[in-house]
Design a protein around this motif. Structure first.
Motif, PDB file in Angstrom:
ATOM      1  N   ASP A 160       0.861  -1.192   0.000  1.00 55.94           N
ATOM      2  CA  ASP A 160       0.000   0.000   0.000  1.00 55.94           C
ATOM      3  C   ASP A 160       0.891   1.234   0.000  1.00 55.94           C
ATOM      4  O   ASP A 160       1.285   1.726   1.045  1.00 55.94           O
ATOM      5  CB  ASP A 160      -0.917   0.001   1.220  1.00 55.94           C
ATOM      6  N   PRO A 161       1.213   1.751  -1.189  1.00 60.78           N
ATOM      7  CA  PRO A 161       2.139   2.886  -1.284  1.00 60.78           C
ATOM      8  C   PRO A 161       1.624   4.168  -0.633  1.00 60.78           C
ATOM      9  O   PRO A 161       2.400   5.118  -0.469  1.00 60.78           O
ATOM     10  CB  PRO A 161       2.310   3.078  -2.802  1.00 60.78           C
ATOM     11  N   ASN A 162       0.351   4.199  -0.268  1.00 59.96           N
ATOM     12  CA  ASN A 162      -0.210   5.386   0.384  1.00 59.96           C
ATOM     13  C   ASN A 162      -0.465   5.162   1.870  1.00 59.96           C
ATOM     14  O   ASN A 162      -1.243   5.897   2.479  1.00 59.96           O
ATOM     15  CB  ASN A 162      -1.522   5.790  -0.303  1.00 59.96           C
ATOM     16  N   TYR A 163       0.200   4.181   2.455  1.00 59.13           N
ATOM     17  CA  TYR A 163      -0.045   3.803   3.842  1.00 59.13           C
ATOM     18  C   TYR A 163       0.709   4.761   4.768  1.00 59.13           C
ATOM     19  O   TYR A 163       1.894   4.604   5.050  1.00 59.13           O
ATOM     20  CB  TYR A 163       0.393   2.358   4.060  1.00 59.13           C
ATOM     21  N   VAL A 164       0.001   5.768   5.259  1.00 58.09           N
ATOM     22  CA  VAL A 164       0.618   6.850   6.022  1.00 58.09           C
ATOM     23  C   VAL A 164       1.329   6.341   7.273  1.00 58.09           C
ATOM     24  O   VAL A 164       2.463   6.743   7.579  1.00 58.09           O
ATOM     25  CB  VAL A 164      -0.458   7.891   6.405  1.00 58.09           C
ATOM     26  N   THR A 165       0.671   5.452   8.016  1.00 65.63           N
ATOM     27  CA  THR A 165       1.241   4.975   9.275  1.00 65.63           C
ATOM     28  C   THR A 165       2.561   4.252   9.058  1.00 65.63           C
ATOM     29  O   THR A 165       3.491   4.378   9.865  1.00 65.63           O
ATOM     30  CB  THR A 165       0.246   4.054   9.999  1.00 65.63           C
ATOM     31  N   ALA A 166       2.665   3.496   7.971  1.00 61.50           N
ATOM     32  CA  ALA A 166       3.910   2.770   7.710  1.00 61.50           C
ATOM     33  C   ALA A 166       5.060   3.742   7.443  1.00 61.50           C
ATOM     34  O   ALA A 166       6.189   3.521   7.896  1.00 61.50           O
ATOM     35  CB  ALA A 166       3.728   1.812   6.536  1.00 61.50           C
ATOM     36  N   TYR A 167       4.778   4.829   6.707  1.00 65.10           N
ATOM     37  CA  TYR A 167       5.823   5.844   6.500  1.00 65.10           C
ATOM     38  C   TYR A 167       6.212   6.493   7.828  1.00 65.10           C
ATOM     39  O   TYR A 167       7.404   6.715   8.105  1.00 65.10           O
ATOM     40  CB  TYR A 167       5.346   6.920   5.528  1.00 65.10           C
ATOM     41  N   ALA A 168       5.214   6.804   8.663  1.00 64.95           N
ATOM     42  CA  ALA A 168       5.498   7.424   9.954  1.00 64.95           C
ATOM     43  C   ALA A 168       6.343   6.500  10.820  1.00 64.95           C
ATOM     44  O   ALA A 168       7.333   6.928  11.441  1.00 64.95           O
ATOM     45  CB  ALA A 168       4.188   7.771  10.664  1.00 64.95           C
ATOM     46  N   ASN A 169       5.968   5.226  10.861  1.00 65.88           N
ATOM     47  CA  ASN A 169       6.708   4.272  11.687  1.00 65.88           C
ATOM     48  C   ASN A 169       8.128   4.056  11.165  1.00 65.88           C
ATOM     49  O   ASN A 169       9.090   4.007  11.945  1.00 65.88           O
ATOM     50  CB  ASN A 169       5.963   2.941  11.736  1.00 65.88           C
ATOM     51  N   ARG A 170       8.252   3.920   9.846  1.00 62.48           N
ATOM     52  CA  ARG A 170       9.584   3.695   9.291  1.00 62.48           C
ATOM     53  C   ARG A 170      10.459   4.923   9.499  1.00 62.48           C
ATOM     54  O   ARG A 170      11.662   4.799   9.819  1.00 62.48           O
ATOM     55  CB  ARG A 170       9.490   3.329   7.805  1.00 62.48           C
ATOM     56  N   HIS A 182      16.946   9.188   5.301  1.00 65.40           N
ATOM     57  CA  HIS A 182      15.780   8.323   5.128  1.00 65.40           C
ATOM     58  C   HIS A 182      14.628   8.740   6.038  1.00 65.40           C
ATOM     59  O   HIS A 182      13.453   8.647   5.648  1.00 65.40           O
ATOM     60  CB  HIS A 182      16.159   6.861   5.389  1.00 65.40           C
ATOM     61  N   ALA A 183      14.937   9.184   7.247  1.00 59.83           N
ATOM     62  CA  ALA A 183      13.885   9.643   8.155  1.00 59.83           C
ATOM     63  C   ALA A 183      13.153  10.838   7.557  1.00 59.83           C
ATOM     64  O   ALA A 183      11.918  10.894   7.559  1.00 59.83           O
ATOM     65  CB  ALA A 183      14.475  10.008   9.509  1.00 59.83           C
ATOM     66  N   LEU A 184      13.907  11.795   7.029  1.00 57.66           N
ATOM     67  CA  LEU A 184      13.282  12.974   6.440  1.00 57.66           C
ATOM     68  C   LEU A 184      12.455  12.608   5.212  1.00 57.66           C
ATOM     69  O   LEU A 184      11.361  13.158   4.992  1.00 57.66           O
ATOM     70  CB  LEU A 184      14.348  14.006   6.068  1.00 57.66           C
ATOM     71  N   ALA A 185      12.948  11.678   4.413  1.00 58.48           N
ATOM     72  CA  ALA A 185      12.196  11.261   3.231  1.00 58.48           C
ATOM     73  C   ALA A 185      10.858  10.642   3.622  1.00 58.48           C
ATOM     74  O   ALA A 185       9.815  10.929   3.010  1.00 58.48           O
ATOM     75  CB  ALA A 185      13.020  10.266   2.406  1.00 58.48           C
ATOM     76  N   ASP A 186      10.871   9.792   4.656  1.00 58.91           N
ATOM     77  CA  ASP A 186       9.624   9.157   5.081  1.00 58.91           C
ATOM     78  C   ASP A 186       8.666  10.160   5.701  1.00 58.91           C
ATOM     79  O   ASP A 186       7.461  10.133   5.441  1.00 58.91           O
ATOM     80  CB  ASP A 186       9.917   8.019   6.063  1.00 58.91           C
ATOM     81  N   TYR A 187       9.181  11.048   6.528  1.00 63.20           N
ATOM     82  CA  TYR A 187       8.293  12.035   7.138  1.00 63.20           C
ATOM     83  C   TYR A 187       7.753  13.011   6.092  1.00 63.20           C
ATOM     84  O   TYR A 187       6.612  13.482   6.198  1.00 63.20           O
ATOM     85  CB  TYR A 187       9.022  12.786   8.244  1.00 63.20           C
ATOM     86  N   SER A 188       8.557  13.319   5.083  1.00 65.37           N
ATOM     87  CA  SER A 188       8.073  14.194   4.013  1.00 65.37           C
ATOM     88  C   SER A 188       6.952  13.520   3.221  1.00 65.37           C
ATOM     89  O   SER A 188       5.974  14.172   2.842  1.00 65.37           O
ATOM     90  CB  SER A 188       9.224  14.581   3.083  1.00 65.37           C
ATOM     91  N   MET A 189       7.087  12.205   2.981  1.00 67.37           N
ATOM     92  CA  MET A 189       6.014  11.483   2.310  1.00 67.37           C
ATOM     93  C   MET A 189       4.766  11.448   3.185  1.00 67.37           C
ATOM     94  O   MET A 189       3.643  11.602   2.695  1.00 67.37           O
ATOM     95  CB  MET A 189       6.454  10.066   1.967  1.00 67.37           C
ATOM     96  N   ARG A 190       4.968  11.262   4.474  1.00 67.11           N
ATOM     97  CA  ARG A 190       3.820  11.289   5.390  1.00 67.11           C
ATOM     98  C   ARG A 190       3.106  12.627   5.303  1.00 67.11           C
ATOM     99  O   ARG A 190       1.870  12.683   5.275  1.00 67.11           O
ATOM    100  CB  ARG A 190       4.313  11.035   6.814  1.00 67.11           C
ATOM    101  N   ILE A 191       3.856  13.713   5.282  1.00 71.17           N
ATOM    102  CA  ILE A 191       3.249  15.044   5.193  1.00 71.17           C
ATOM    103  C   ILE A 191       2.524  15.216   3.868  1.00 71.17           C
ATOM    104  O   ILE A 191       1.431  15.785   3.803  1.00 71.17           O
ATOM    105  CB  ILE A 191       4.325  16.123   5.392  1.00 71.17           C
ATOM    106  N   LYS A 192       3.116  14.691   2.802  1.00 74.41           N
ATOM    107  CA  LYS A 192       2.467  14.783   1.492  1.00 74.41           C
ATOM    108  C   LYS A 192       1.124  14.056   1.494  1.00 74.41           C
ATOM    109  O   LYS A 192       0.138  14.539   0.920  1.00 74.41           O
ATOM    110  CB  LYS A 192       3.384  14.191   0.422  1.00 74.41           C
ATOM    111  N   LEU A 193       1.068  12.908   2.146  1.00 70.34           N
ATOM    112  CA  LEU A 193      -0.145  12.101   2.140  1.00 70.34           C
ATOM    113  C   LEU A 193      -1.185  12.596   3.144  1.00 70.34           C
ATOM    114  O   LEU A 193      -2.387  12.547   2.864  1.00 70.34           O
ATOM    115  CB  LEU A 193       0.197  10.643   2.441  1.00 70.34           C
TER     116      LEU A 193
END
Length: 315
Positions: A160-170, A182-193
């Motif tokens: 699920d490429p749009n799974y917000v919680t997984a990006y936040a957790n990772r 990598h942390a910033l990339a994941d949190y930025s994707m979380r913010i985008k979603l």
């Protein structure tokens, strides 16, 4: 400041709780039992109606137990939830949702080995269930297996490429590994979603810890914009302003933080520091004393009062 690893956002797979044929229809109680918009209390009441009247059978009855177990879990009535989820598994041993939700109960009970075993079974039964990978990753993290946790969050995102919680957790795990990029990339994707207060605070914390203070302040500012009556954005930005020597700005932010959360000992302590730097000795003493009232023995407040020769109540 740090939030728990998304425990409260790990929802049960309600959409797949009780797959039935299009011809099979339930009444209002069934719809509320499985409806994603139902509150925990509504879910418990509706699922109890389904269970007590035996208006459903087979996997749908297992679904009622599974969803009531979910509602009870949300209310932290963990033993009652576990009983329901055991019954759901008994009624339908091939039902992935029941194992996923039972794993979540074991996770709340800090029995991470049992939780992982249930998530393993949920994944075996339904390898597409991204939620179970994310939940298992959380339990692996709590056992100290950071690489295993990341692998599970990877698997959840792959499904699920749009799974917000997984990006936040990772992102959280990468931050703990000091992998800033990598942390910033994941949190930025979380913010985008799904931009929200916690998303900006989490990314702001990574910027802060990597000494990117301008960006940290900007993210905390976004948190304030999105949730102006939540103290967390104000006190985080206040800290950055103090780091940068903006004592007036820091004082203003801590004023706001204490307006919305007067129980936060560190906001009292840090506002005391701001007042001290601005020459307001009496205001600083009052704030440090309040910090000590809330947390007796707080070293920073105690040391500041000692230097001010103000450990007693006299000015």
């Amino acid at each position: 400041m740090r939030v728990p690893l998304s425990l409260v956002t790990l929802l049960a797979a309600l959409a797949s709780t009780a797959p039935v044929s299009a011809a099979a229809e339930g009444g209002p109680a069934w719809e509320a039992c499985v409806g994603q918009a139902s509150t925990p209390d509504e879910r418990i009441k509706a699922c109890s109606n389904v269970i007590d009247t035996r208006s459903e059978s087979g996997q749908r009855l297992a679904g009622a137990y599974c969803n009531r177990g979910h509602g009870l879990t949300e209310k932290r009535e963990l033993d009652a939830a576990l009983s329901d989820l055991d019954e759901s598994v008994r009624l339908d041993p091939g039902y992935a949702c029941a194992y996923n939700n039972r794993g979540r109960v074991y996770s709340f009970k800090r029995n991470y080995d049992r939780a992982i075993a249930d998530y393993d079974q949920a994944i075996k039964l339904d390898p597409s269930l991204a939620l179970s990978y994310s939940n298992r990753g959380e339990s692996r993290f709590n056992k100290g297996d950071l690489d295993g946790a990341i692998a599970d969050f990877d698997a959840a995102i792959e499904r699920d490429p749009n799974y917000v919680t997984a990006y936040a957790n990772r992102g959280f795990v990468y931050a703990r590994k000091h992998d800033t990029a990598h942390a910033l990339a994941d949190y930025s994707m979380r913010i985008k979603l799904a931009p929200d207060l916690i998303a900006y605070i989490d990314r702001g914390n990574v910027y802060r810890d990597s000494e990117q203070l301008d960006r940290a302040a900007a993210d905390y500012g976004e948190a304030i914009r999105l949730a102006p009556t939540d103290a967390r954005g104000w006190r985080n930005r206040g800290m950055i302003r103090l780091y940068r020597g903006d004592n007036k700005g820091g004082l203003a932010d801590y004023d706001k933080a204490l307006q919305y959360d007067p129980s936060d000992v560190f906001s009292w302590n840090n506002r005391g520091q701001a007042r001290l730097r601005l020459g307001d000795r009496q205001g600083a003493i009052a704030d440090f004393r309040k910090a000590l009232e809330l947390r007796p023995g707080l070293p920073s407040a105690h040391d500041a009062l000692q230097k001010l020769r103000a450990l007693t109540r006299e000015p």
